[in-house]
Design an enzyme around this catalytic site. Structure first.
Site, PDB file in Angstrom:
ATOM      1  N   SER A  52       0.814  -1.209   0.000  1.00  0.00           N
ATOM      2  CA  SER A  52       0.000   0.000   0.000  1.00  0.00           C
ATOM      3  C   SER A  52       0.854   1.269   0.000  1.00  0.00           C
ATOM      4  O   SER A  52       0.421   2.311  -0.475  1.00  0.00           O
ATOM      5  CB  SER A  52      -0.931   0.005   1.213  1.00  0.00           C
ATOM      6  OG  SER A  52      -0.180  -0.101   2.414  1.00  0.00           O
ATOM      7  N   ASP A 166       0.464 -11.629  11.114  1.00  0.00           N
ATOM      8  CA  ASP A 166      -0.084 -11.648   9.750  1.00  0.00           C
ATOM      9  C   ASP A 166       0.544 -12.789   8.955  1.00  0.00           C
ATOM     10  O   ASP A 166       0.924 -12.638   7.794  1.00  0.00           O
ATOM     11  CB  ASP A 166       0.166 -10.314   9.045  1.00  0.00           C
ATOM     12  CG  ASP A 166      -0.705 -10.153   7.792  1.00  0.00           C
ATOM     13  OD1 ASP A 166      -1.728 -10.865   7.672  1.00  0.00           O
ATOM     14  OD2 ASP A 166      -0.359  -9.326   6.928  1.00  0.00           O
TER      15      ASP A 166
END
Length: 516
Positions: A52, A166
């Site tokens: 991102s 994650d």
């Protein structure tokens, strides 16, 4: 207390060793190479990843000719999106884990007025997910091996006070020997950090923490929806057991081909996780099912491995699923080849595809090869198919137009974009252990469409290319291998040989004619 002091010493020692290694790296080569690296010390190649607020390039050090992966983070974007703590967290954790087997190393960092640069290990074989997608699912030897490497990695990580938060196939990279390297620590938590509060994402109000409420926000938790643990969804702190939950999800995905919790939206995925709405498809290995069920437990303290406070997961190592694993030298072993297999079928060699990944594509099947493979005398079936296709190839334009006109009354015509259907039939298309009934359409493109016959919706297309190959296993089962994926198909009527011959002949005639 002793354990906290030992973890802290491990972290300090790892960080000091990393800094020393970085200084040596800067001085040990050509005279005059500066200690402090800059972008001018590297030749930047192609993009190998995008995030991102960052882009990852493969790059070569102009002094050593060694290849690295360099993550380039744009400063303005980081500040605008308030991602400073992500960067700080990732750098801190990578320093702690650098030099530990099974993890991406951070060799150095530097910056210029525009960007921040992370110089890291280049994982030559990418991440784990495309391999799962290509073959559908891993056989048990392969799943067991990679799961064992992940267990060892979790032990090392948790010993140093790091919780990944994650862990997923996209963050598990493969080096040039196909061993795993854990990457992407932007969401990690370092429990021995002196300033823990500075590396945690700011918690949301209580009303936003409930994923079953309309006020729930996506950024209320750290991680990826399919792999996030129930305690994190409930607003509780992530613990080492949260990574054990992710391990269970990854083992499930390697065996079955898909994550255990799937739905049309994150909201529905969260519902399934909190309710432990978990099903196992037919053919799921019994031992693998047991270890997954013991890892995917709502109570984090009841998960397999949570009873090992010394961060050595003996209860996981001793599970029957890992029988045969030599834990002393897993990372020194030759990795097993990645084979697709026929889940829920016989595990004998004749029922498994020997088409490995990565692959060097071999020529298509001719009559002699098929006869040897299937132990059949092809006789009239093969001759009939060849004759039909030859007649189509010899059609005049007027005859093709007439055939297309007649085809308009066929209910499948709406899906083939004006092309002539050469062969059609129902097949079961498998994604790992999951099978769906589809109408398969071979057209003059050549193209292979597959249609949902209940919803009457085109679900996709098997891409044709000169590299496409067909592998027929018996009367019902055949594989279609493409450069990026293997499609596992089953014809319930027993015409796999016909499909194999038709697809292969159309491919040969198309690309042979084009090359001449």
């Amino acid at each position: 207390m002793m354990k906290d002091e030992e973890s802290s010493k491990d972290s300090d020692a790892s960080s000091s060793a990393k800094k020393s290694a970085s200084r040596v790296q800067g001085n040990k080569n050509t005279a005059g190479v500066p200690d402090k690296k800059s972008a001018k010390d590297f030749r930047f190649g192609k993009t190998i990843g995008e995030g991102s607020f960052s882009t990852v390039y493969i790059a070569e050090d102009i002094h050593t000719r060694k290849e690295y992966a360099i993550k380039v983070c744009e400063k303005q974007h980081i500040i605008r999106e308030k991602k400073q703590e992500y960067i700080k967290r990732e750098r801190e954790v990578m320093h702690v884990m650098s030099g530990v087997p099974g993890f991406v190393n951070l060799y150095c960092t530097f910056q210029d007025p525009r960007s921040l640069y992370f110089v890291m290990t280049y994982a030559a074989n990418g991440d784990l997910l495309p391999y799962i997608n290509k073959v559908g699912s891993f056989d048990m030897d392969c799943t067991r091996f990679y799961a064992a490497e992940l267990v060892l990695a979790l032990e090392q990580m948790h010993k140093r006070g790091v919780i990944h938060r994650d862990l997923k196939p996209e963050n598990i990279l493969l080096d040039d020997r196909m061993h795993t390297l854990i990457a992407d620590f932007g969401s990690a938590k370092h429990t021995t950090s002196k300033d823990v509060s500075s590396i945690l994402i700011e918690e949301s109000p209580e009303k936003d923490k409930d994923p079953l409420s309309k006020g729930f926000r996506r950024n209320s938790f750290v991680g990826t929806a399919q792999y996030v643990s129930p305690e994190v969804l409930k607003g509780q702190p992530a613990t080492k057991a949260s990574d054990l939950w992710a391990l269970g999800c990854i083992i499930y995905q390697m065996v079955s081909g898909l994550p255990p919790f799937r739905a049309g939206s994150e909201y529905l995925i969260f519902q399934k996780i909190l309710k432990l709405d978990l099903t196992f498809p037919d053919g799921f290995d019994i031992a693998a099912k047991d270890v997954v069920e013991k890892l995917l437990v709502i109570d984090p303290n009841a998960r397999l491995g949570a009873d090992n406070p010394d961060n050595r997961y003996d209860s996981i190592r001793d599970h029957q699923f890992f029988d045969g694993i030599n834990w002393c030298n897993v990372r020194e072993q030759t990795t097993p080849q990645i084979y697709p297999y026929l889940p829920g079928r016989s595990l004998e060699d004749e029922f498994r595809s020997r088409y490995r990944v990565p692959d060097n594509l071999e020529p298509g099947l001719d009559e002699r090869q098929l006869t040897r493979l299937l132990g059949l005398e092809l006789g009239t079936t093969e001759a009939t198919i060849t004759a039909e296709e030859t007649n189509i190839a010899k059609m005049s334009e007027a005859e093709k137009r007439q055939s297309l006109e007649q085809q308009k009354t066929d209910k499948w015509n709406q899906f083939v974009e004006g092309e002539l259907i050469l062969k059609k039939g129902y097949v079961h298309k498998r994604k790992g252990l999951f099978a769906r009934k589809r109408m398969l359409l071979l057209t003059t493109g050549p193209r292979l469409f597959y249609i949902d016959p209940v919803q009457m919706v085109k679900k996709g297309e098997i891409p044709f290319s000169p590299e496409l190959r067909v592998e027929c296993k018996n009367f019902k089962i055949f594989f279609v291998h493409t450069p990026n994926r293997t499609y596992y198909l089953e014809d319930p009527e027993g015409y796999a040989l016909n499909w194999s011959s038709a697809i292969d002949n159309v491919r040969n005639s198309t690309y042979t004619n084009n090359s001449t």
